[in-house]
Design a protein around this motif. Structure first.
Motif, short mmCIF file in Angstrom:
data_model
loop_
_atom_site.label_atom_id
_atom_site.label_comp_id
_atom_site.label_asym_id
_atom_site.label_seq_id
_atom_site.Cartn_x
_atom_site.Cartn_y
_atom_site.Cartn_z
N ASN A 57 -7.13 20.77 -3.33
CA ASN A 57 -5.89 20.15 -2.72
C ASN A 57 -4.59 20.12 -3.49
OD1 ASN A 57 -4.40 17.48 -2.13
ND2 ASN A 57 -6.09 16.84 -0.80
N ARG A 58 -3.49 20.27 -2.53
CA ARG A 58 -2.30 20.57 -3.01
C ARG A 58 -1.73 19.30 -3.93
NH1 ARG A 58 1.84 19.07 0.24
NH2 ARG A 58 1.11 18.47 2.36
N SER A 59 -2.32 18.06 -3.82
CA SER A 59 -1.51 17.11 -4.14
C SER A 59 -1.67 16.87 -5.63
CB SER A 59 -2.29 15.71 -3.72
OG SER A 59 -1.77 14.57 -4.48
N PRO A 60 -0.74 16.50 -6.54
CA PRO A 60 -1.04 16.63 -8.05
C PRO A 60 -1.85 15.48 -8.41
CG PRO A 60 1.34 15.92 -7.38
CD PRO A 60 0.61 16.51 -6.24
N LEU A 128 -12.19 8.41 0.65
CA LEU A 128 -11.96 8.10 -0.71
C LEU A 128 -10.68 8.86 -1.19
CD1 LEU A 128 -14.81 6.85 -1.98
CD2 LEU A 128 -13.46 5.67 -0.73
N SER A 129 -9.38 8.28 -1.68
CA SER A 129 -8.23 9.15 -2.10
C SER A 129 -7.79 10.04 -0.97
CB SER A 129 -8.75 10.01 -3.44
OG SER A 129 -9.00 8.85 -4.51
N ASN A 130 -7.52 9.49 0.11
CA ASN A 130 -7.08 10.23 1.20
C ASN A 130 -5.34 10.24 0.72
OD1 ASN A 130 -7.07 11.28 3.83
ND2 ASN A 130 -5.71 10.23 4.20
N VAL A 131 -4.76 11.45 0.68
CA VAL A 131 -3.43 11.71 0.45
C VAL A 131 -2.78 12.22 1.66
CG1 VAL A 131 -1.63 13.09 -1.06
CG2 VAL A 131 -4.06 11.97 -2.12
N SER A 132 -1.67 11.76 2.18
CA SER A 132 -1.00 12.33 3.29
C SER A 132 0.72 12.36 3.10
CB SER A 132 -1.32 11.48 4.55
OG SER A 132 -1.01 10.15 4.50
N ASP A 133 1.37 12.99 3.92
CA ASP A 133 2.69 12.60 3.75
C ASP A 133 3.34 11.52 4.56
OD1 ASP A 133 2.94 15.44 2.70
OD2 ASP A 133 3.18 16.19 4.75
N GLU A 134 2.35 10.69 5.17
CA GLU A 134 2.89 9.67 5.87
C GLU A 134 3.10 8.38 4.65
OE1 GLU A 134 0.28 8.74 9.03
OE2 GLU A 134 0.68 10.66 9.98
N HIS A 135 2.08 8.44 3.32
CA HIS A 135 2.13 7.40 2.91
C HIS A 135 2.27 7.79 1.55
CE1 HIS A 135 0.34 4.81 5.98
NE2 HIS A 135 -0.45 5.88 6.37
N ALA A 136 3.03 6.81 0.58
CA ALA A 136 3.27 7.38 -0.80
C ALA A 136 1.88 7.01 -1.70
CB ALA A 136 4.13 6.42 -1.52
N GLY A 137 1.19 7.96 -2.33
CA GLY A 137 0.06 7.49 -3.26
C GLY A 137 -1.09 7.79 -2.33
N ALA A 138 -2.16 7.56 -2.96
CA ALA A 138 -3.59 7.71 -2.29
C ALA A 138 -4.20 6.58 -1.50
CB ALA A 138 -4.56 8.11 -3.27
#
Length: 456
Positions: A57-60, A128-138
């Motif tokens: 996953n590219r998210s840090p 769980l720990s879903n990360v998207s560009d629509e929301h800040a944070g998981a």
């Protein structure tokens, strides 16, 4: 062989008859996991998953993603051990690995410490720990397609922010299928706010039935429900849960802080006093009837009480007034008051007016009674709160035996056996309750007076 060896290295985990690879498709006849550092235990029967894979996953915020096409179990049992310490208030809930289960299915889910009835037919999607560009944070997301418990069926979705404050947004639907003598009904629940301070809205509708409720919920507080406004119209409790009597409740229930008393005490030298919680109820039951006919023999209730949000052991019943029986077969009136606290014990005074036993339950021997009953004990009804350092000692200390002091002054008479018509019941209630001769024989139909004091 590699999967079996890896499972054996995990502390508290026991697996019976594992088959397959952890990556891909896997099954086990039985799995038992004891949570490290405690006694809580999870048991899973006939565990199976398909299509498990790992991806970058590219998210840090994340190490990567774990994805499962389908996860199923025949039986899941969660054993929660008693704890001497309060649940800690979470500030955030980060999970460094995204977990995505496209299809979750559990035939039976049991929590024996909470309910003897299991939840059935869970079908859901979990992210769980879903990360998207629509929301800040998981975010943690759950979408429930189906979950049944007793007569209820639940569906809906919930999103919990993993960051500070743990903001929750949930929309849930409850429904019950129509039964032989009960109409189908549906309810909608909305929850929003930080996890420690939630706002709840609920609405129920069915044939000739309505319920509207608004509440504030503090899940980690000593008193988790500091505010409630509830209005009902012809509400039938038997449609909500098996074992409850058939009713048609209409009225209002409220619970709110007494801010006026708090403001008046703020000028004192000891500083502001936490506001008391005022509890009021005015309910009428238009389907009152005999208990042996699965009805509630109460046709009207008025309640005025006070509680402390800081100390749940402090409860004061300022007054309550209950009209017993039904309109066709009245069974008297019960009024009283009382109070309870961890330091002052519990006291309850009951005043009985024309209490008629056959109007409560047809199986009871016919008795018409009036008078007072006083109950008291040195213990509070609700355990008092303690500092965390003392909780372990409180939990392990033996509970002292309950001593109940009873003082009665009752007058009454036995009623003639046989069926009772509403007209006859009204005539019996209109007659004098009893005389009280000092040496009256205790024969059937003769007046009786009981004056007693006892310790049980």
């Amino acid at each position: 062989a590699g999967s079996r060896w890896l499972l054996q290295q995990l502390p508290g985990l026991q697996v019976e008859a594992p088959q397959g690879s952890l990556i891909g498709d896997f099954s086990a006849k039985r799995l038992s996991l004891t949570i490290p550092g405690g006694q809580d235990r999870i048991e899973i029967e006939d565990l199976r998953w398909t299509g498990l894979s790992l991806a970058w996953n590219r998210s840090p915020l994340l190490w990567g993603d774990l994805m499962v096409e389908r996860l199923s179990a025949r039986q899941v049992t969660v054993h929660l051990a008693p704890s001497a310490e309060p649940s800690p208030v979470p500030e955030e809930l980060p999970i460094p690995l995204g977990v995505h289960i496209a299809q979750l299915q559990v035939d039976s889910l049991s929590l024996p410490t909470l309910s003897q009835l299991p939840m059935r037919g869970l079908q859901a999607r979990v992210d769980l720990s879903n990360v998207s560009d629509e929301h800040a944070g998981a975010q943690h997301r759950v979408q429930i397609q189906h979950l049944a418990w007793d007569q209820l069926q639940l569906s809906g979705k919930a999103t919990l922010g993993a960051g500070s404050g743990l903001p929750l947004q949930a929309s849930l639907g409850l429904k019950s299928a129509a039964q032989a003598d009960l109409p189908a009904w549906g309810a909608q629940l909305e929850l929003h706010g930080p996890l420690t301070q939630l706002q709840l809205k609920a609405a129920l509708s069915a044939q000739h039935q309505q319920l509207q409720a608004q509440a504030q919920v503090l899940p980690f507080a000593a008193w988790p429900l500091p505010q409630l406004q509830l209005d009902t119209q012809q509400l039938d409790l038997s449609a909500l849960m098996s074992g409850l009597p058939k009713t048609a409740l209409s009225g209002h229930v409220s619970l709110q802080a007494d801010n006026n008393a708090a403001n008046n005490s703020a000028a004192g030298k000891k500083g502001p006093k936490p506001p008391a919680l005022l509890i009021k109820a005015q309910l009428a039951n238009h389907a009152a009837g005999l208990w042996n006919e699965q009805r509630l023999p109460v046709r009207q209730l008025n309640l005025d009480a006070e509680a402390s949000a800081q100390d749940p052991s402090q409860i004061q019943l300022r007054a309550f007034d209950v009209l017993l029986g039904s309109s066709a077969l009245p069974a008297g009136r019960l009024r009283g008051s009382g109070k309870s606290s961890s330091t002052g014990g519990s006291q309850l005074t009951l005043n009985l007016e024309n209490l008629r036993s056959e109007g409560l339950d047809a199986r009871a021997a016919g008795l018409l009674a009036a008078g007072t009953v006083e109950l008291s004990t040195s213990q509070g009804l609700v355990p008092t709160g303690h500092d965390s350092a003392d909780l372990k000692n409180v939990a392990t200390a033996p509970t002292p035996p309950l001593q109940l002091h009873i003082k009665t002054d009752l007058q009454g008479r036995w009623l003639a056996p046989g069926p009772v018509t509403p007209a006859a019941a009204q005539a019996q209630l209109a007659a004098p309750a009893a005389t009280s001769p000092q040496n009256a024989p205790l024969n059937a139909h003769s007046p009786v007076r009981l004056q007693a004091s006892a310790v049980a």
